[in-house]
Design a protein around this motif. Structure first.
Motif, mmCIF file in Angstrom:
data_model
loop_
_atom_site.group_PDB
_atom_site.id
_atom_site.type_symbol
_atom_site.label_atom_id
_atom_site.label_comp_id
_atom_site.label_asym_id
_atom_site.label_seq_id
_atom_site.Cartn_x
_atom_site.Cartn_y
_atom_site.Cartn_z
ATOM 1 N N GLN A 240 -42.472 32.122 23.093
ATOM 2 C CA GLN A 240 -42.312 32.957 21.902
ATOM 3 C C GLN A 240 -40.985 32.679 21.203
ATOM 4 O O GLN A 240 -40.931 32.528 19.981
ATOM 5 C CB GLN A 240 -42.357 34.443 22.294
ATOM 6 C CG GLN A 240 -43.725 34.992 22.611
ATOM 7 C CD GLN A 240 -43.662 36.493 22.797
ATOM 8 O OE1 GLN A 240 -43.478 36.967 23.913
ATOM 9 N NE2 GLN A 240 -43.802 37.241 21.724
ATOM 10 N N CYS A 243 -40.902 29.374 19.465
ATOM 11 C CA CYS A 243 -41.686 29.382 18.226
ATOM 12 C C CYS A 243 -40.833 29.795 17.030
ATOM 13 O O CYS A 243 -41.088 29.366 15.904
ATOM 14 C CB CYS A 243 -42.880 30.331 18.358
ATOM 15 S SG CYS A 243 -44.286 29.651 19.268
ATOM 16 N N VAL A 315 -52.165 28.663 26.612
ATOM 17 C CA VAL A 315 -52.032 27.988 25.312
ATOM 18 C C VAL A 315 -50.731 27.197 25.347
ATOM 19 O O VAL A 315 -49.643 27.771 25.306
ATOM 20 C CB VAL A 315 -52.024 28.998 24.152
ATOM 21 C CG1 VAL A 315 -51.883 28.267 22.809
ATOM 22 C CG2 VAL A 315 -53.292 29.847 24.158
ATOM 23 N N GLN A 318 -49.135 26.605 20.383
ATOM 24 C CA GLN A 318 -49.661 27.682 19.565
ATOM 25 C C GLN A 318 -50.200 27.129 18.243
ATOM 26 O O GLN A 318 -49.758 26.087 17.771
ATOM 27 C CB GLN A 318 -48.564 28.711 19.299
ATOM 28 C CG GLN A 318 -48.097 29.471 20.530
ATOM 29 C CD GLN A 318 -49.165 30.396 21.110
ATOM 30 O OE1 GLN A 318 -50.051 30.866 20.412
ATOM 31 N NE2 GLN A 318 -49.072 30.644 22.407
ATOM 32 N N LEU A 329 -48.016 29.699 14.008
ATOM 33 C CA LEU A 329 -48.609 31.047 13.983
ATOM 34 C C LEU A 329 -48.862 31.567 12.578
ATOM 35 O O LEU A 329 -49.159 32.745 12.399
ATOM 36 C CB LEU A 329 -47.742 32.041 14.777
ATOM 37 C CG LEU A 329 -47.478 31.647 16.236
ATOM 38 C CD1 LEU A 329 -46.472 32.587 16.889
ATOM 39 C CD2 LEU A 329 -48.786 31.640 17.021
ATOM 40 N N THR A 339 -54.132 23.350 17.665
ATOM 41 C CA THR A 339 -53.722 24.156 18.813
ATOM 42 C C THR A 339 -54.149 23.432 20.082
ATOM 43 O O THR A 339 -55.010 22.543 20.033
ATOM 44 C CB THR A 339 -54.335 25.567 18.750
ATOM 45 O OG1 THR A 339 -53.816 26.384 19.806
ATOM 46 C CG2 THR A 339 -55.859 25.509 18.873
ATOM 47 N N SER A 446 -54.138 33.049 21.781
ATOM 48 C CA SER A 446 -52.891 32.672 21.136
ATOM 49 C C SER A 446 -52.011 33.896 20.954
ATOM 50 O O SER A 446 -52.445 35.046 21.138
ATOM 51 C CB SER A 446 -53.185 32.062 19.765
ATOM 52 O OG SER A 446 -53.657 33.080 18.881
#
Length: 755
Positions: A240, A243, A315, A318, A329, A339, A446
């Motif tokens: 996260q 990302c 995943v 992403q 995203l 993905t 996702s």
């Protein structure tokens, strides 16, 4: 200064971080010898376009071969040749992977440079690089190895038990085949005693093996709950953060190693229990421990296998549009996105069996969102073994597209309380695995997605992605923006700095972040403990302005990326400074000292202010109208600084910009970014003034009965095409003089226009 040279000047603690990710991803020797060439290529784009990646891979090998032939040091030449062969072997079949690796390395360099410029790590950075993590992983390595060794030793124990049972079975059947008349002989009695001893030994060995197996099952259970699952959750949290621009995501191969060894141990124990079941078909007895304990142990092993494999379906990449590789995203309708999912358990019998199906907004409750979508393209693929990497089982969907579902008499979109970019969606992945008699339904999803229909919604969508992944680790909290939590400024400012290091090559300094804090939260001695609401960050307009804080900041990022990148990377743009602070900084400086700051009144604008000395000895400040992307598209910003002119009272054009704040000579700061061809107005011979900014004296304006507005850039362009240089200059001079005549003060007459 090149990015690689900046990296080499870092303190040792930052260099260790660089060493860490290059050691696992890409040879640092290549980064060193091909630094300039590597930084000049668009690896972000190549990582999503196979043809471009193939070309860059071929060019990389060519560059490396050329470097080998030019290298005079024998050992270095030998190492480069060896690396050349390794690169061919590793990436020839998958140049996309190589492009992604180099892209990630360059991005991680920028992030580390950003962290170093902040002088101290932010809270997110510290949490991602916890010094305890290394010891924790060493402990996990050790526990997995011990379990694996214990299970393999049990294989030997089961084999020994089988041999013991075969000996007992042979002697027992031999005894049974004797003549019944011999049963009361001394020999027969001794044989029965021996058989009883053997059976006692057999019973002891069975109980011993079952006890050891019970202990190992408990150890695996504890390992999975206390270490493997937390490590996986930690990786997902780091995904996260990566990302939204955080530290480079690593560790998935290490997780696969732990998951695979644990799965191998469990399947081996399942076979050992099956073997024990076969043994009792030949020899069993009253109080035999195998039929008493085996069923429960089998259920435990199956349960652990089931949970381990289900959790290993992740995943890896992403969802992301190839057109915006650094903004995952966010999906635009009818635009291709990619993905990738991966199974962390690597077992030969699983290869080429798993068919993965993707579903958009699976089981979404009715009315939860205003817009509904479906996958327009093929949504099913079979997982394959990645021969070019570590042999993991994965599948990459490269050509997915979304289309909005239209209802003739159904609900209309965008009628709820949430905006389009606050509406969260999810992409699910499903597969069915059958292995060694076990049927396992695999499912993962996702991180929440933002779906946009127009590229103008991209900034708002990216704000939502940042806010969500900064503040929660729940993968399915699709109602997050119904009541979004506040963000601490210490965390938010760190993420904002990552945006500049990711998209503009240089993060924000602590001083720049403090200025941003003043902009968002008001002037305070410290913003560290302040909380920022989602509305204040992204939805409410800045007081007195027609745009929000985030829209203002995002437009600056776009401006830097497209028009100011070299100057920004060199650190010559102070950027986030108020007019009041600007004047305080320039007040005591030499005349002609100027600084660059981003406009507070325009979206995506940059201006400069210089100081002069007025006739009364006081400092006088002159600012230009902000340059926006439309005005900077025609000429590099460094050339504008070089060629900037004002016409003084004596009608002589001169450049008032002498020193970049605090005291750097202008040409020293910007010289390397000048175009080789100067504008004609800066040459001798009376050529046209291509870039002329006029500052008239307000003391003796010419008479004018009907003041007119100053000449616009568009008007000048028209005149430039039809009039000779003298006529242009005369027209511009009269136009600006008319503005001076209508100006109530000298300050108001200092607004100037680039021409």
């Amino acid at each position: 200064m090149s990015q690689w040279k900046q990296v080499q000047q870092l303190d040792i603690k930052f260099l260790e971080q660089v060493d860490y990710f290059y050691d696992d991803n890409f040879p640092m020797e290549i980064r060193q010898v091909l630094a300039g060439w590597i930084e000049s290529q668009d690896w972000d784009m190549a990582s999503n376009h196979e043809s471009m990646a193939s070309v860059l891979f071929s060019n990389l090998l060519t560059q490396l071969e050329r470097q080998c032939t030019q290298e005079s040091n024998f050992l270095q030449r030998h190492n480069l040749k060896r690396i050349h062969q390794q690169l061919q072997g590793k990436y020839k079949g998958n140049p996309l992977h190589m492009a992604a690796v180099i892209s990630n390395c360059l991005r991680e360099e920028r992030r580390i440079l950003s962290t170093a410029s902040m002088q101290e790590q932010g809270p997110l950075e510290k949490s991602m690089q916890n010094s305890v993590a290394f010891e924790r992983q060493k402990n996990l390595d050790s526990r997995v190895a011990i379990i694996r060794s214990s299970v393999q030793m049990m294989d030997q124990a089961v084999k020994y038990l089988e041999d013991m049972q075969d000996d007992f079975d042979f002697r027992f059947k031999t005894l049974q085949s004797r003549d019944p008349a011999e049963r009361n002989t001394l020999y027969m009695k001794q044989e029965v005693t021996t058989l009883q001893d053997m059976l006692n030994g057999l019973d002891f060995k069975r109980k011993e093996i079952l006890t050891k197996m019970t202990d190992v099952i408990k150890e695996i259970d504890a390992l999975m709950s206390s270490q493997l699952t937390p490590e996986l959750m930690d990786w997902k949290r780091r995904q996260q953060i990566a990302c939204i621009g955080g530290p480079l995501l690593t560790g998935l191969d290490q997780l696969q190693y732990w998951f695979t060894l644990t799965a191998q141990s469990l399947f081996q124990m399942k076979r050992q229990l099956d073997k024990l079941g076969e043994l009792i078909l030949k020899v069993t007895y009253d109080s035999d421990p195998i039929p008493l304990q085996k069923p429960q142990m089998e259920e435990q092993v199956k349960r652990l296998i089931y949970h381990l494999i289900k959790s290993s379906f992740v995943v890896e990449k992403q969802p992301c549009m190839p057109t915006h590789p650094q903004k995952p995203l966010i999906i635009k309708t009818q635009v291709q996105f990619t993905t990738k999912v991966r199974l962390l358990v690597k077992l030969p019998e699983v290869d080429y069996q798993l068919k993965v199906k993707t579903t958009f907004d699976k089981d979404l409750p009715p009315g939860r969102v205003n817009r509904q979508f479906f996958i327009l393209t093929n949504n099913t693929k079979v997982m394959d073994v990645e021969e070019s990497s570590n042999g993991c089982l994965s599948v990459e969907f490269r050509h997915l597209q979304l289309k909005e579902r239209k209802y003739i008499n159904g609900p209309k979109g965008n009628e709820g309380p949430l905006t389009v970019t606050e509406e969260l969606h999810s992409l699910s992945f499903e597969a069915q695995l059958s292995i060694q008699g076990l049927n396992i339904d695999l499912e993962t999803c996702s991180l929440p997605l933002v779906v946009i229909s127009n590229v103008s919604q991209l900034p708002g969508g990216w704000a939502s992605v940042m806010w969500y992944n900064l503040l929660t680790d729940e993968p399915k909290n699709l109602s997050f923006f119904s009541n979004p939590p506040r963000a601490g400024w210490s965390q938010l400012s760190e993420v904002l700095s990552w945006q500049f290091s990711t998209f503009a090559g240089r993060g924000l300094t602590r001083e720049q972040l403090s200025m941003l804090g003043d902009k968002l939260l008001g002037q305070q001695s410290s913003h560290g403990d302040c909380q920022v609401s989602w509305s204040k960050f992204c939805k409410e307009n800045i007081p007195g302005k027609p745009f929000s804080f985030w829209m203002w900041l995002d437009s600056i990022l776009e401006l830097i990326k497209k028009h100011l990148l070299p100057v920004w990377i060199d650190g010559y743009i102070m950027g986030f400074v108020s007019k009041e602070t600007e004047r305080a900084l320039l007040k005591e400086k030499e005349p002609g000292t100027f600084l660059l700051r981003f406009s507070e009144s325009h979206l995506g604008g940059i201006t400069f202010t210089w100081v002069e000395q007025a006739e009364n000895g006081e400092a006088k400040f002159n600012s230009v109208e902000p340059y926006t992307k439309s005005r900077l598209s025609a000429l590099p910003f460094a050339d504008i600084i070089r060629d900037y002119k004002v016409i003084s009272d004596g009608n002589v054009p001169e450049n008032p910009l002498k020193f970049l704040y605090p005291d750097i000579p202008k040409d020293e700061a910007f010289g390397k970014h000048y175009n080789s061809q100067q504008s004609k107005g800066n040459q001798t011979g009376g050529g046209p003034l291509k870039i002329t900014f006029l500052l008239p004296s307000a003391a003796t304006p010419p008479p004018s009965s009907s003041p007119e507005p100053p000449m616009s850039p568009g008007m000048f362009d028209m005149l430039n095409q039809h009039l000779d240089p003298f006529e242009i200059e005369t027209a511009v001079s009269f136009s600006v003089l008319r503005e001076a005549a209508s100006s109530p003060s000298v300050e108001s007459a200092h607004k100037t226009w680039p021409i």
